[in-house]
Design a protein around this motif. Structure first.
Motif, PDB file in Angstrom:
ATOM      1  N   SER A  25      10.361   4.995   3.426  1.00  0.00           N
ATOM      2  CA  SER A  25       9.277   4.568   4.321  1.00  0.00           C
ATOM      3  C   SER A  25       8.985   3.085   4.135  1.00  0.00           C
ATOM      4  CB  SER A  25       8.010   5.390   4.073  1.00  0.00           C
ATOM      5  OG  SER A  25       7.538   5.177   2.751  1.00  0.00           O
ATOM      6  N   SER A  26       8.346   2.510   5.133  1.00  0.00           N
ATOM      7  CA  SER A  26       8.061   1.072   5.096  1.00  0.00           C
ATOM      8  C   SER A  26       7.169   0.691   3.918  1.00  0.00           C
ATOM      9  CB  SER A  26       7.409   0.631   6.409  1.00  0.00           C
ATOM     10  OG  SER A  26       6.185   1.339   6.620  1.00  0.00           O
ATOM     11  N   ASP A  27       6.275   1.585   3.524  1.00  0.00           N
ATOM     12  CA  ASP A  27       5.425   1.275   2.368  1.00  0.00           C
ATOM     13  C   ASP A  27       6.069   1.674   1.058  1.00  0.00           C
ATOM     14  OD1 ASP A  27       5.263   4.013   2.449  1.00  0.00           O
ATOM     15  OD2 ASP A  27       3.079   4.109   2.704  1.00  0.00           O
ATOM     16  N   LYS A  28       7.300   2.209   1.145  1.00  0.00           N
ATOM     17  CA  LYS A  28       8.090   2.583  -0.034  1.00  0.00           C
ATOM     18  C   LYS A  28       7.412   3.657  -0.884  1.00  0.00           C
ATOM     19  CE  LYS A  28      10.305  -1.951  -0.361  1.00  0.00           C
ATOM     20  NZ  LYS A  28       9.759  -2.420   0.936  1.00  0.00           N
ATOM     21  N   LEU A  60      14.098   5.865  -7.475  1.00  0.00           N
ATOM     22  CA  LEU A  60      14.115   6.207  -8.887  1.00  0.00           C
ATOM     23  C   LEU A  60      12.912   7.042  -9.328  1.00  0.00           C
ATOM     24  CD1 LEU A  60      15.046   2.655 -10.243  1.00  0.00           C
ATOM     25  CD2 LEU A  60      16.620   4.549  -9.772  1.00  0.00           C
ATOM     26  N   PHE A  61      11.801   6.972  -8.577  1.00  0.00           N
ATOM     27  CA  PHE A  61      10.540   7.557  -9.049  1.00  0.00           C
ATOM     28  C   PHE A  61      10.028   8.602  -8.064  1.00  0.00           C
ATOM     29  CE2 PHE A  61       5.881   7.626  -9.086  1.00  0.00           C
ATOM     30  CZ  PHE A  61       5.640   7.929 -10.426  1.00  0.00           C
ATOM     31  N   GLY A  62       9.430   9.627  -8.649  1.00  0.00           N
ATOM     32  CA  GLY A  62       8.737  10.618  -7.835  1.00  0.00           C
ATOM     33  C   GLY A  62       9.653  11.601  -7.127  1.00  0.00           C
ATOM     34  N   GLY A  86       5.867   8.473  -3.984  1.00  0.00           N
ATOM     35  CA  GLY A  86       5.320   7.520  -4.937  1.00  0.00           C
ATOM     36  C   GLY A  86       3.942   7.970  -5.427  1.00  0.00           C
ATOM     37  N   GLN A  87       3.451   7.313  -6.433  1.00  0.00           N
ATOM     38  CA  GLN A  87       2.127   7.598  -6.990  1.00  0.00           C
ATOM     39  C   GLN A  87       1.181   6.469  -6.587  1.00  0.00           C
ATOM     40  OE1 GLN A  87       0.948  10.341  -9.019  1.00  0.00           O
ATOM     41  NE2 GLN A  87      -0.936   9.340  -8.311  1.00  0.00           N
ATOM     42  N   ILE A 144      -6.051   2.955 -12.579  1.00  0.00           N
ATOM     43  CA  ILE A 144      -4.755   3.472 -13.050  1.00  0.00           C
ATOM     44  C   ILE A 144      -3.684   2.985 -12.086  1.00  0.00           C
ATOM     45  CG2 ILE A 144      -3.384   5.528 -13.552  1.00  0.00           C
ATOM     46  CD1 ILE A 144      -6.008   7.002 -14.117  1.00  0.00           C
ATOM     47  N   ASP A 145      -2.693   2.270 -12.623  1.00  0.00           N
ATOM     48  CA  ASP A 145      -1.634   1.731 -11.772  1.00  0.00           C
ATOM     49  C   ASP A 145      -0.818   2.845 -11.135  1.00  0.00           C
ATOM     50  OD1 ASP A 145      -2.395  -0.825 -12.404  1.00  0.00           O
ATOM     51  OD2 ASP A 145      -0.876  -1.084 -13.984  1.00  0.00           O
ATOM     52  N   GLY A 146      -0.292   2.567  -9.964  1.00  0.00           N
ATOM     53  CA  GLY A 146       0.597   3.502  -9.281  1.00  0.00           C
ATOM     54  C   GLY A 146       2.036   2.998  -9.317  1.00  0.00           C
ATOM     55  N   MET A 147       2.934   3.715  -8.613  1.00  0.00           N
ATOM     56  CA  MET A 147       4.352   3.306  -8.562  1.00  0.00           C
ATOM     57  C   MET A 147       4.959   3.841  -7.281  1.00  0.00           C
ATOM     58  SD  MET A 147       7.314   3.870 -11.453  1.00  0.00           S
ATOM     59  CE  MET A 147       6.534   2.748 -12.584  1.00  0.00           C
ATOM     60  N   ASN A 148       5.786   3.016  -6.605  1.00  0.00           N
ATOM     61  CA  ASN A 148       6.440   3.508  -5.402  1.00  0.00           C
ATOM     62  C   ASN A 148       7.757   4.181  -5.775  1.00  0.00           C
ATOM     63  OD1 ASN A 148       8.396   1.493  -5.741  1.00  0.00           O
ATOM     64  ND2 ASN A 148       7.371   0.085  -4.320  1.00  0.00           N
ATOM     65  N   VAL A 149       8.440   4.724  -4.788  1.00  0.00           N
ATOM     66  CA  VAL A 149       9.644   5.517  -5.076  1.00  0.00           C
ATOM     67  C   VAL A 149      10.785   4.652  -5.595  1.00  0.00           C
ATOM     68  CG1 VAL A 149       9.056   7.344  -3.454  1.00  0.00           C
ATOM     69  CG2 VAL A 149      10.401   5.385  -2.670  1.00  0.00           C
ATOM     70  N   LEU A 150      10.672   3.337  -5.435  1.00  0.00           N
ATOM     71  CA  LEU A 150      11.712   2.441  -5.952  1.00  0.00           C
ATOM     72  C   LEU A 150      11.444   2.031  -7.390  1.00  0.00           C
ATOM     73  CD1 LEU A 150      12.275   0.117  -2.848  1.00  0.00           C
ATOM     74  CD2 LEU A 150      13.335   2.326  -3.386  1.00  0.00           C
ATOM     75  N   GLY A 151      10.324   2.564  -7.960  1.00  0.00           N
ATOM     76  CA  GLY A 151      10.017   2.268  -9.359  1.00  0.00           C
ATOM     77  C   GLY A 151       9.232   0.988  -9.549  1.00  0.00           C
ATOM     78  N   THR A 152       8.690   0.437  -8.464  1.00  0.00           N
ATOM     79  CA  THR A 152       7.900  -0.780  -8.574  1.00  0.00           C
ATOM     80  C   THR A 152       6.436  -0.418  -8.837  1.00  0.00           C
ATOM     81  OG1 THR A 152       9.368  -1.919  -7.030  1.00  0.00           O
ATOM     82  CG2 THR A 152       7.184  -2.896  -7.411  1.00  0.00           C
ATOM     83  N   VAL A 153       5.857  -1.059  -9.840  1.00  0.00           N
ATOM     84  CA  VAL A 153       4.464  -0.774 -10.191  1.00  0.00           C
ATOM     85  C   VAL A 153       3.529  -1.320  -9.114  1.00  0.00           C
ATOM     86  CG1 VAL A 153       2.615  -1.207 -11.864  1.00  0.00           C
ATOM     87  CG2 VAL A 153       4.951  -0.757 -12.655  1.00  0.00           C
ATOM     88  N   ILE A 154       2.553  -0.500  -8.728  1.00  0.00           N
ATOM     89  CA  ILE A 154       1.505  -0.924  -7.785  1.00  0.00           C
ATOM     90  C   ILE A 154       0.222  -1.073  -8.591  1.00  0.00           C
ATOM     91  CG2 ILE A 154       0.264  -0.369  -5.664  1.00  0.00           C
ATOM     92  CD1 ILE A 154       2.572   1.516  -4.958  1.00  0.00           C
TER      93      ILE A 154
END
Length: 474
Positions: A25-28, A60-62, A86-87, A144-154
């Motif tokens: 997705s566009s928001d990853k 990589l994530f979720g 993602g989270q 609490i930080d989140g993370m997208n499906v590409l493993g990038t911390v939000i």
């Protein structure tokens, strides 16, 4: 026709294995897969194939392993299947201040129980007491930080800790989450800080624009106090202007820069001293000294001294009672023998109490007589066997009240005796006029009275035994 039968020279269709397409997705925040069915006997999709496709897209994530397994076991070659989420970050919660007093003071008349409005009670003051809770806050919550499906911390927005608005005369609780008043006064939010002001300032006059003033601390009026209004203060009252027919009460002292003409109705009550440019047609009660330049046609009661100071320093008409002394330049009028009573050697508070005690005693004795008749009646009911539960309860209450009243009556009778004894022990003081005491003046020292029938210059009156002697005030 010679030759072998015909043979089909074309080759059989090649098998095509199932394939996977991954879309992020566009928001990853999600990754979806689309499956393409195998053809011509090609291999079906496997979980390994899906994972491989996800890795090519750097997902990589979720990853939802159960969704991947279900999809491999029962492929959906039509729709889209989300297999990774993602989270989202959980943003922090900033602390908030909850105020326990009114931040804005709207001028609104007090509505009485009968529906009418009290135009003199506009609610412009909100008194607070020492130890009263002024505001409190909730603790901030970190994000609490989140993370997208590409493993990038939000990164999550952190919760900000709002500082407590600690101002003058306030104190924090140990956990720093509550703010309390450290003094009696008025709570105000000034420049984002809560302060308790021990002095309430009226910028102009005490009038219909302000209504009556009732404040636990001190009051300062930059203007005047108009007729019909009241000031009650737990501290001092300072009035820069004048006072008309008004009532001023202070537990501390009262200062009136412009003087007071009470129009025969205004009153001053001070626990300590009263200082005024002049006092005219009013009553003034002070636990301490009373000081003025002119006292005219007024009743003055001082627990200390009455001092006339200034260019005139004169007392004309009315009554001045002081426990210790009265000093002035002149007392009475040189133009006509106006009755002026100057009394020293007696405590005005004790005299007032001595006057009130007989009334309280008589009222209590009357109540006791009524209770005695009621108790006797109930006792008769009891002897006749007609005392039901309700009457028995009334008898019990009457007996209890009678006992309490009897103790109180004994205390009042004892107080009356002590008050009279104290009054008899005073009886001495000084009256001084550096210029003159005029005819029409009555001097009272203790219980001894002396009427002035002729101008008496430079005089000081003192009591010796049962006689008032006039000597030189110089």
């Amino acid at each position: 026709m010679n030759g072998a039968p015909g043979i089909d020279s074309g080759s059989a269709p090649q098998p095509v294995d199932a394939s996977v397409e991954v879309r992020v997705s566009s928001d990853k925040m999600t990754a979806s897969v689309f499956l393409f069915a195998p053809q011509n006997g090609g291999k079906g999709i496997t979980a390994k194939d899906i994972h491989y496709a996800l890795s090519l897209k750097k997902v990589l994530f979720g990853i939802d392993e159960k969704a991947v397994e279900r999809l491999a076991a029962s492929p959906d070659y039509v729709g889209e299947t989300i297999v990774a989420n993602g989270q989202a970050p959980k943003h922090g919660v900033s602390s908030e201040i909850s105020y326990k007093f009114r931040l804005t003071k709207e001028k609104r008349p007090l509505i009485r129980e009968d529906g009418t409005a009290d135009l003199k009670d506009l609610g412009i003051i909100e008194n607070v007491s020492k130890g009263q809770l002024l505001c409190e806050k909730n603790e901030s919550v970190p994000g609490i930080d989140g993370m997208n499906v590409l493993g990038t911390v939000i990164r999550a927005r952190p919760g900000k800790d709002v500082p407590m608005p600690v101002g003058k005369n306030t104190v924090l609780s140990e956990d720093k989450l509550q703010l309390f008043s450290a003094a009696d006064g008025q709570a105000e939010l000034i420049n984002r800080r809560v302060s308790v002001l021990e002095v309430f300032v009226v910028e102009g006059d005490v009038s219909l624009a302000t209504g009556d003033i009732k404040f636990v601390g001190s009051v300062q009026v930059l203007g005047s106090v108009l007729a019909g209004f009241k000031i009650e203060a737990g501290g001092n009252v300072t009035i820069n202007g004048s006072v008309e027919n008004a009532d001023i009460t202070a537990k501390g002292s009262i200062f009136i820069g412009g003087g007071m003409n009470g129009m025969s109705k205004g009153e001053l009550h001070a626990g300590e001293n009263i200082t005024s440019k002049y006092l005219q047609n009013c009553r003034a009660y002070a636990g301490g000294d009373v000081c003025a330049d002119v006292i005219l046609s007024s009743e003055i009661f001082s627990g200390g001294n009455v001092r006339l100071e200034g260019t005139k320093a004169t007392i004309i008409a009315g009554r001045c009672l002081a426990r210790t002394s009265v000093t002035a330049k002149s007392i009475g009028s040189k133009n006509s023998p106006i009755m002026t009573v100057i009394e020293v050697g007696n405590d005005p508070a004790l005299l007032a109490r001595d006057k009130e005690l007989p009334k309280e005693i008589a009222a209590l004795q009357k109540e006791q007589a009524t209770l005695s008749r009621l108790i006797a009646l109930f006792n008769d009911y009891e002897k006749a066997g007609r005392l039901d539960e309700e009457k028995a309860e009334s008898l019990s209450n009457a007996n209890y009240t009678f006992g309490v009243n009897q103790e109180r009556l004994s205390g009042l009778l004892e107080e009356q005796e002590e008050t009279k004894q104290k009054i008899s022990e005073f009886g001495y003081g000084k009256i001084s006029a550096t210029d003159c005491i005029y005819p029409g003046v009555k001097l009272v020292i203790g219980h001894i009275v002396k009427n002035i029938t002729a101008p008496t210059p430079h005089s000081m009156a003192q009591r010796v035994d049962d006689v008032i002697y006039l000597g030189s005030a110089t």
